[in-house]
Design a protein around this motif. Structure first.
Motif, PDB file in Angstrom:
ATOM      1  N   GLY A 164      -6.247   0.529  -1.208  1.00 26.67           N
ATOM      2  CA  GLY A 164      -5.792   1.822  -1.833  1.00 26.67           C
ATOM      3  C   GLY A 164      -4.578   2.410  -1.550  1.00 26.67           C
ATOM      4  O   GLY A 164      -3.646   1.592  -1.566  1.00 26.67           O
ATOM      5  N   HIS A 165      -4.639   3.670  -1.091  1.00 21.51           N
ATOM      6  CA  HIS A 165      -3.393   4.450  -0.850  1.00 21.51           C
ATOM      7  C   HIS A 165      -3.425   4.982   0.634  1.00 21.51           C
ATOM      8  O   HIS A 165      -2.810   5.675   1.073  1.00 21.51           O
ATOM      9  N   ARG A 166      -4.466   4.346   1.483  1.00 19.91           N
ATOM     10  CA  ARG A 166      -4.150   4.406   2.782  1.00 19.91           C
ATOM     11  C   ARG A 166      -3.348   4.009   3.733  1.00 19.91           C
ATOM     12  O   ARG A 166      -3.491   3.209   4.700  1.00 19.91           O
ATOM     13  N   TYR A 167      -1.937   4.334   3.496  1.00 17.82           N
ATOM     14  CA  TYR A 167      -0.955   3.897   4.181  1.00 17.82           C
ATOM     15  C   TYR A 167      -0.901   4.356   5.609  1.00 17.82           C
ATOM     16  O   TYR A 167      -0.413   3.988   6.643  1.00 17.82           O
ATOM     17  N   GLU A 169       3.925   1.448  -0.968  1.00 16.33           N
ATOM     18  CA  GLU A 169       4.599   1.469  -2.341  1.00 16.33           C
ATOM     19  C   GLU A 169       3.545   2.123  -3.435  1.00 16.33           C
ATOM     20  O   GLU A 169       3.968   3.032  -4.394  1.00 16.33           O
ATOM     21  N   SER A 170       2.346   1.811  -3.386  1.00 10.70           N
ATOM     22  CA  SER A 170       1.461   2.274  -4.418  1.00 10.70           C
ATOM     23  C   SER A 170       1.096   3.840  -4.182  1.00 10.70           C
ATOM     24  O   SER A 170       0.874   4.346  -5.056  1.00 10.70           O
ATOM     25  N   ALA A 171       1.474   4.354  -2.922  1.00 10.52           N
ATOM     26  CA  ALA A 171       1.437   5.662  -2.712  1.00 10.52           C
ATOM     27  C   ALA A 171       2.669   6.346  -2.899  1.00 10.52           C
ATOM     28  O   ALA A 171       2.525   7.756  -2.713  1.00 10.52           O
ATOM     29  N   VAL A 212       7.564   7.817   0.554  1.00 10.75           N
ATOM     30  CA  VAL A 212       6.106   8.267   0.949  1.00 10.75           C
ATOM     31  C   VAL A 212       6.569   9.362   1.925  1.00 10.75           C
ATOM     32  O   VAL A 212       7.914   9.479   2.544  1.00 10.75           O
ATOM     33  N   VAL A 270       0.858  -1.128  -0.065  1.00 10.73           N
ATOM     34  CA  VAL A 270      -0.064   0.057   0.022  1.00 10.73           C
ATOM     35  C   VAL A 270       0.776   1.139   0.091  1.00 10.73           C
ATOM     36  O   VAL A 270       0.621   2.108  -0.773  1.00 10.73           O
TER      37      VAL A 270
END
Length: 451
Positions: free
Chosen positions: A125-128, A52-54, A61, A50
């Motif tokens: 999603g991007h909720r890291y 890494e996707s953000a 990040v 997550v």
């Protein structure tokens, strides 16, 4: 009072003690699923993905504006959770000793942690950042609850029973972890058959650990009983937070051998906790192993840890807890050294090392807990176990921090994992120098025949 009456009272007391012990085991059964399914298996790789996707184009990040390599985010969150626990655990221990009411505090910590863990279902999603916050809350709550849970051990088990009772508690925890991991493995590998995506399957596994934790916590809350706090313990527990911890450490200065054991335990357990939390990240990111392979390996660890905890308890009865723990630290260091050389994409070697870890994991922790219980002055159980938990989970931010910084600087998880050997080597040296029989005597406790 007649002999028959005395015997009847002794039998009733033993029966009540056994009932409490069985209830006590069930908190390990309840919360160990979090340690296994969440911290060891799913959350590290999933939260890393997550993050890494953000991440930006450079792989970073920016929580609170600080640039963090996405691959280090999980390790840093573990460290942050432990720092929060450091602030809370002394207050929990002081309140328990001051009031004698451990159960309400245990319930509060357990259900805050269980709720945060269940909330991981929302991580997608991007909720890291959400994942990081929930991890911090759940991990800190677990640490606080373990202060209170561990402090029951001297009250529910006489000295000659503690190694066995402590080992059974760990065995219950690993059996629980194994059972839930089997269900997790079925859901994850056959998620399509259940009509859910792979990501949804992971989120369900994370949330189910919180539901399990909350449901089975009801058993110890029914079985364990609070005891009136001794007047001297009540007076000693009037501090709060760091002030109380400082008072506990000052008290330990009169028992330097107890303090020496805690220092050794702080060092080597930091290594153990870091391996537990970072092994799945190492397996997925460095070795390229699939999530199913990691689940299977951790399941093997859980099954072997049950036998390992009971087997090392048997070894402790024959050779003493201290010698058995020292042997386990050698095994930990050898395992990490071998792990550095594992080839990528080859699960067989990873399974072999996982088996070695399983055989020493539960026993090294269970025997350390029971050995420390002999070093606690009567009436100061929660106070001293808050300091112990600072060593167990509260000070275990150094290992994840070293792991995260090593990866941040080198970009290599191999360098990060082998850096942890220093904790086991130094812990071995420090523990070997502690004369535990004299330490038990100086704490005012009877010395077992073999320790």
């Amino acid at each position: 009072m007649g002999t028959g009456t005395v015997r009847a009272e002794a039998a009733d007391e033993a029966a009540e003690r056994r009932r409490e012990q069985r209830g006590w085991y069930f908190y390990d059964w309840a919360c160990s699923v979090y340690s296994t399914s969440v911290l060891t298996v799913f959350l590290g790789p999933y939260l890393t993905s997550v993050a890494e996707s953000a991440a930006d184009a450079d792989g970073f990040v920016h929580p609170l504006g600080v640039p963090v390599r996405a691959g280090s985010f999980f390790a840093y969150c573990v460290s942050a959770s432990v720092i929060l626990a450091v602030l809370l655990m002394p207050m929990a221990g002081a309140a328990a000793d001051r009031t004698g009411r451990k159960k309400p505090l245990l319930a509060a910590a357990a259900y805050v942690g269980a709720t945060a863990t269940t909330g991981l279902f929302l991580l997608d999603g991007h909720r890291y950042l959400l994942g990081g916050v929930l991890l911090i809350v759940a991990n800190a709550s677990l640490a606080v609850s373990m202060v209170l849970y561990n402090s029951y051990l001297p009250q529910i088990a006489p000295p000659e029973e503690r190694d066995a009772v402590s080992s059974r508690g760990w065995a219950f925890g690993y059996a629980s972890g194994s059972l839930v991991l089997i269900a997790n493995l079925v859901l994850f590998t056959a998620h399509g058959s259940f009509g859910v995506s792979e990501t949804a399957a992971v989120r369900i596994c994370l949330a189910s650990a919180g539901l399990w934790w909350g449901a089975f916590t009801l058993v110890p809350l029914r079985r364990l009983r609070d005891r009136r706090a001794p007047k001297d313990a009540t007076a000693a527990a009037r501090g709060h937070g760091w002030r109380q911890l400082a008072a506990t450490v000052r008290d330990m200065r009169h028992r330097p051998l107890t303090l020496a054991f805690l220092l050794a335990y702080l060092i080597y357990n930091d290594g153990i906790q870091t391996v537990i939390s970072q092994a799945s990240v190492y397996g997925s990111e460095e070795l390229g192993l699939s999530q199913s392979t990691l689940i299977t390996a951790v399941l093997m660890v859980q099954v072997l840890a049950v036998a390992g905890a009971l087997g090392m308890g048997w070894l402790a009865r024959r050779h003493g807890a201290k010698r058995t723990i020292l042997g386990s630290l050698i095994a930990w260091a050898v395992t990490l050294g071998a792990g550095y050389f594992l080839p990528a994409g080859a699960p067989v070697g990873f399974f072999v090392l996982a088996g070695g870890i399983g055989l020493v994991l539960g026993g090294s922790q269970a025997l350390s807990r029971s050995l420390f219980s002999h070093l606690v002055p009567p009436g100061k159980e929660a106070e001293y176990f808050s300091a112990y938990e600072m060593s167990d989970r509260g000070m275990s931010w150094l290992g994840p921090l070293l792991f995260g910084v090593t990866y941040q600087l080198t970009g290599s998880y191999r360098d990060a994992i082998v850096s942890l050997v220093v904790f086991f080597a130094l812990g071995f040296v420090l523990l070997a120098r502690v004369p535990v029989r004299r330490a038990i005597s100086e704490a005012g406790n009877p010395v077992p025949d073999r320790i």
